[in-house]
Design a protein around this motif. Structure first.
Motif, PDB file in Angstrom:
ATOM      1  N   ALA A 116     -13.158 -63.231 -28.574  1.00 16.39           N
ATOM      2  CA  ALA A 116     -11.873 -63.870 -28.282  1.00 16.39           C
ATOM      3  C   ALA A 116     -11.391 -63.609 -26.851  1.00 16.39           C
ATOM      4  N   PRO A 117     -10.699 -64.600 -26.258  1.00 14.02           N
ATOM      5  CA  PRO A 117     -10.047 -64.361 -24.968  1.00 14.02           C
ATOM      6  C   PRO A 117      -9.083 -63.187 -25.130  1.00 14.02           C
ATOM      7  N   CYS A 118      -9.095 -62.265 -24.172  1.00 15.81           N
ATOM      8  CA  CYS A 118      -8.282 -61.056 -24.327  1.00 15.81           C
ATOM      9  C   CYS A 118      -7.891 -60.507 -22.963  1.00 15.81           C
ATOM     10  N   SER A 119      -7.170 -59.398 -22.975  1.00 19.26           N
ATOM     11  CA  SER A 119      -6.676 -58.791 -21.726  1.00 19.26           C
ATOM     12  C   SER A 119      -7.793 -58.212 -20.871  1.00 19.26           C
ATOM     13  N   GLY A 120      -8.959 -57.940 -21.482  1.00 18.03           N
ATOM     14  CA  GLY A 120     -10.081 -57.386 -20.721  1.00 18.03           C
ATOM     15  C   GLY A 120      -9.899 -55.928 -20.324  1.00 18.03           C
ATOM     16  N   LEU A 121      -8.987 -55.205 -20.990  1.00 19.24           N
ATOM     17  CA  LEU A 121      -8.711 -53.834 -20.558  1.00 19.24           C
ATOM     18  C   LEU A 121      -9.846 -52.857 -20.876  1.00 19.24           C
ATOM     19  N   GLY A 122     -10.864 -53.339 -21.598  1.00 13.38           N
ATOM     20  CA  GLY A 122     -12.039 -52.493 -21.844  1.00 13.38           C
ATOM     21  C   GLY A 122     -13.116 -52.641 -20.782  1.00 13.38           C
TER      22      GLY A 122
ATOM     23  N   HIS B 209      -4.006 -58.158 -11.887  1.00 18.44           N
ATOM     24  CA  HIS B 209      -3.613 -59.485 -12.371  1.00 18.44           C
ATOM     25  C   HIS B 209      -3.003 -59.496 -13.766  1.00 18.44           C
ATOM     26  N   ARG B 210      -3.305 -58.469 -14.575  1.00 22.72           N
ATOM     27  CA  ARG B 210      -2.826 -58.493 -15.959  1.00 22.72           C
ATOM     28  C   ARG B 210      -1.350 -58.138 -16.025  1.00 22.72           C
ATOM     29  N   ARG B 211      -0.596 -58.892 -16.857  1.00 21.15           N
ATOM     30  CA  ARG B 211       0.854 -58.662 -17.003  1.00 21.15           C
ATOM     31  C   ARG B 211       1.208 -58.527 -18.480  1.00 21.15           C
ATOM     32  N   ALA B 212       2.372 -57.931 -18.748  1.00 13.38           N
ATOM     33  CA  ALA B 212       2.803 -57.708 -20.138  1.00 13.38           C
ATOM     34  C   ALA B 212       2.882 -59.016 -20.912  1.00 13.38           C
ATOM     35  N   ASP B 213       3.427 -60.083 -20.291  1.00 19.87           N
ATOM     36  CA  ASP B 213       3.593 -61.328 -21.064  1.00 19.87           C
ATOM     37  C   ASP B 213       2.264 -62.032 -21.342  1.00 19.87           C
ATOM     38  N   ASP B 214       1.185 -61.634 -20.644  1.00 16.05           N
ATOM     39  CA  ASP B 214      -0.142 -62.195 -20.954  1.00 16.05           C
ATOM     40  C   ASP B 214      -0.543 -61.827 -22.382  1.00 16.05           C
ATOM     41  N   ILE B 215      -0.171 -60.621 -22.795  1.00 13.53           N
ATOM     42  CA  ILE B 215      -0.654 -60.108 -24.087  1.00 13.53           C
ATOM     43  C   ILE B 215      -0.123 -60.962 -25.235  1.00 13.53           C
ATOM     44  N   GLN B 216       1.165 -61.320 -25.178  1.00 17.77           N
ATOM     45  CA  GLN B 216       1.735 -62.154 -26.253  1.00 17.77           C
ATOM     46  C   GLN B 216       1.045 -63.515 -26.319  1.00 17.77           C
ATOM     47  N   LYS B 217       0.783 -64.103 -25.149  1.00 14.68           N
ATOM     48  CA  LYS B 217       0.105 -65.418 -25.131  1.00 14.68           C
ATOM     49  C   LYS B 217      -1.301 -65.291 -25.712  1.00 14.68           C
ATOM     50  N   LEU B 218      -1.996 -64.215 -25.334  1.00 13.89           N
ATOM     51  CA  LEU B 218      -3.355 -64.001 -25.837  1.00 13.89           C
ATOM     52  C   LEU B 218      -3.340 -63.741 -27.338  1.00 13.89           C
ATOM     53  N   ASN B 219      -2.365 -62.968 -27.818  1.00 14.26           N
ATOM     54  CA  ASN B 219      -2.246 -62.702 -29.262  1.00 14.26           C
ATOM     55  C   ASN B 219      -2.131 -64.005 -30.043  1.00 14.26           C
ATOM     56  N   ALA B 220      -1.347 -64.945 -29.523  1.00 11.12           N
ATOM     57  CA  ALA B 220      -1.155 -66.234 -30.222  1.00 11.12           C
ATOM     58  C   ALA B 220      -2.476 -67.010 -30.288  1.00 11.12           C
TER      59      ALA B 220
END
Length: 437
Positions: free
Chosen positions: A326-332, A343-354
């Motif tokens: 799945a598309p994700c934050s890539g933090l791993g 480039h990663r922001r807090a609001d990215d996570i909610q969009k990715l979760n959806a």
């Protein structure tokens, strides 16, 4: 669009410009570096140096930025920000590389002229010389080189492992290969690497994996162009084994580009069965075709949005197996893609979760009774991982989680998690789900 430049830049000027584009202008590291290579056509030595410095400044930006404040009387103006990056390129060489000090200083000062900031030569020279005489001490350089939001996320998710994760994020990762065992055994390929004088060892965590002593250009890998091996981190190599791809299976790889996992499943299937590979991006579908062509594998590639009803034709009774990377934050995978830090922001996570939720729910409909689905991400955040699976299982009574056979991951409520710095691979999450027969 970024204008093509014919002006030949020295490697320090090029590195500073690329870092400025990534960190201040939001370009991806791959795209900015590839543009530099296409425009400047650097020598192998210069290309390697620029790559090392760009990755290094992206990794250690927090520390280097802090160092710059100790030598600058006032911050550099926004319109001259490229000068800030010239300075950071100098500090990176002095603090993290074995570059001879005089070369690090003289060549970096010269970059000011090349980037039309002649006025800054004296400033850059003074700061770098002061650092040589009296290197700045920085407290917690590892933590510093993670922004506040990112550091908070890592500590909240993995309080006992956060330091190991952040330390790993700043290290150069190993180059891992996956041997195409339809061509030859792993041992046979190790012998070919030895003959080519490329140091390598067996990857203890992946049956098809090899870890190189030093990264090399793929052109130097024996028979790479005819599909003998692929470059792929250990954690990604485990997907085809966890899903137990085998000859005759009908499989959907739902977020497939650039095609490493698609190809690995086809290797396990001995190219016998049905493989549907999807990606939402046409450009990335081209990469998929290139990967499959190099390995001489057959798959039906569709450019499609896997969160929507199928625009392709799935098998009438459903797929035996579905892989959702799945598309994700890539933090791993920050150690491989340090621009994620910027480039990663807090609001990215909610969009990715959806998106993740839609993918699981939509693709579940295409799985046949008794079939298995592997949901995986290269994230270490629970909201993208176990929380997604928990939510899905609580509302879907015909789904149950199956134990994941993994060599070294942490067991969670529903899936398993690897963490960079804790396990000998990138940070990945895997959950295997089975549909009631």
């Amino acid at each position: 669009m970024h204008k093509k430049s014919n002006k030949q830049l020295n490697s320090r000027a090029a590195a500073a410009k690329v870092c400025w584009q990534i960190i201040d202008q939001g370009r991806s590291l791959d795209s900015a570096l590839n543009d530099y290579i296409a425009n400047q056509q650097p020598s192998v030595k210069d290309k390697g140096f620029v790559q090392e410095v760009v990755y290094g400044v992206c990794r250690w930006y927090g520390e280097l930025d802090q160092v710059s404040k100790k030598y600058l009387r006032s911050p550099i103006r926004k319109k001259d920000r490229v000068v800030h990056f010239i300075l950071l390129v100098g500090f990176y060489q002095l603090r993290h590389l074995q570059t001879a000090d005089h070369a690090a200083v003289a060549e970096t000062v010269q970059a000011c002229k090349q980037l039309n900031k002649v006025w800054a030569k004296k400033l850059v020279n003074g700061c770098l010389r002061n650092h040589q005489r009296s290197p700045a001490e920085v407290s917690n350089p590892i933590n510093l080189s993670h922004g506040e939001w990112l550091q908070g996320q890592i500590i909240e998710a993995w309080p006992n492992h956060s330091l190991a994760i952040m330390h790993a994020n700043n290290q150069r990762p190993p180059m891992c290969l996956r041997v195409n065992t339809t061509h030859q055994s792993r041992d046979d390929y190790l012998e070919k690497l030895e003959k080519a004088k490329i140091a390598a060892t067996i990857d203890q965590s992946s049956p098809d994996g090899i870890i190189l002593g030093q990264p090399v250009s793929v052109n130097k890998l024996p028979e790479f162009n005819v599909g003998a091996c692929s470059v792929q981190d250990t954690a990604a190599q485990l997907a085809a084994h966890i899903l137990e791809a085998k000859p005759g299976d009908t499989i959907l790889d739902a977020c497939a580009a650039p095609g490493g996992k698609t190809a690995h499943m086809l290797e396990r299937m001995e190219n016998k069965g049905l493989m549907h590979a999807l990606d939402i991006s046409e450009k990335r579908c081209e990469q998929l075709h290139e990967t499959l062509a190099r390995l001489s594998f057959d798959a039906s590639v569709f450019c499609a949005d896997a969160t929507l009803p199928p625009t392709w034709s799935p098998p009438e009774h459903g797929y035996d197996k579905i892989l959702i990377d799945a598309p994700c934050s890539g933090l791993g995978v920050i150690r491989r893609h340090p621009d994620i830090k910027h480039h990663r922001r807090a609001d990215d996570i909610q969009k990715l979760n959806a998106i993740q939720q839609k993918l699981i729910e939509n693709l579940w409909q295409l799985l046949k009774p008794g079939g298995t689905m592997l949901y995986m991400t290269c994230s270490i955040l629970p909201s993208e991982n176990d929380h997604q699976i928990k939510r899905f299982l609580s509302s879907n009574k015909e789904a149950h989680a199956v134990a994941v056979a993994h060599p070294s991951a942490l067991s969670l409520e529903h899936g398993v998690q690897t963490l960079q710095g804790v396990h000998a691979m990138d940070g990945f999450y895997y959950a295997l789900l089975q549909k009631a027969s």
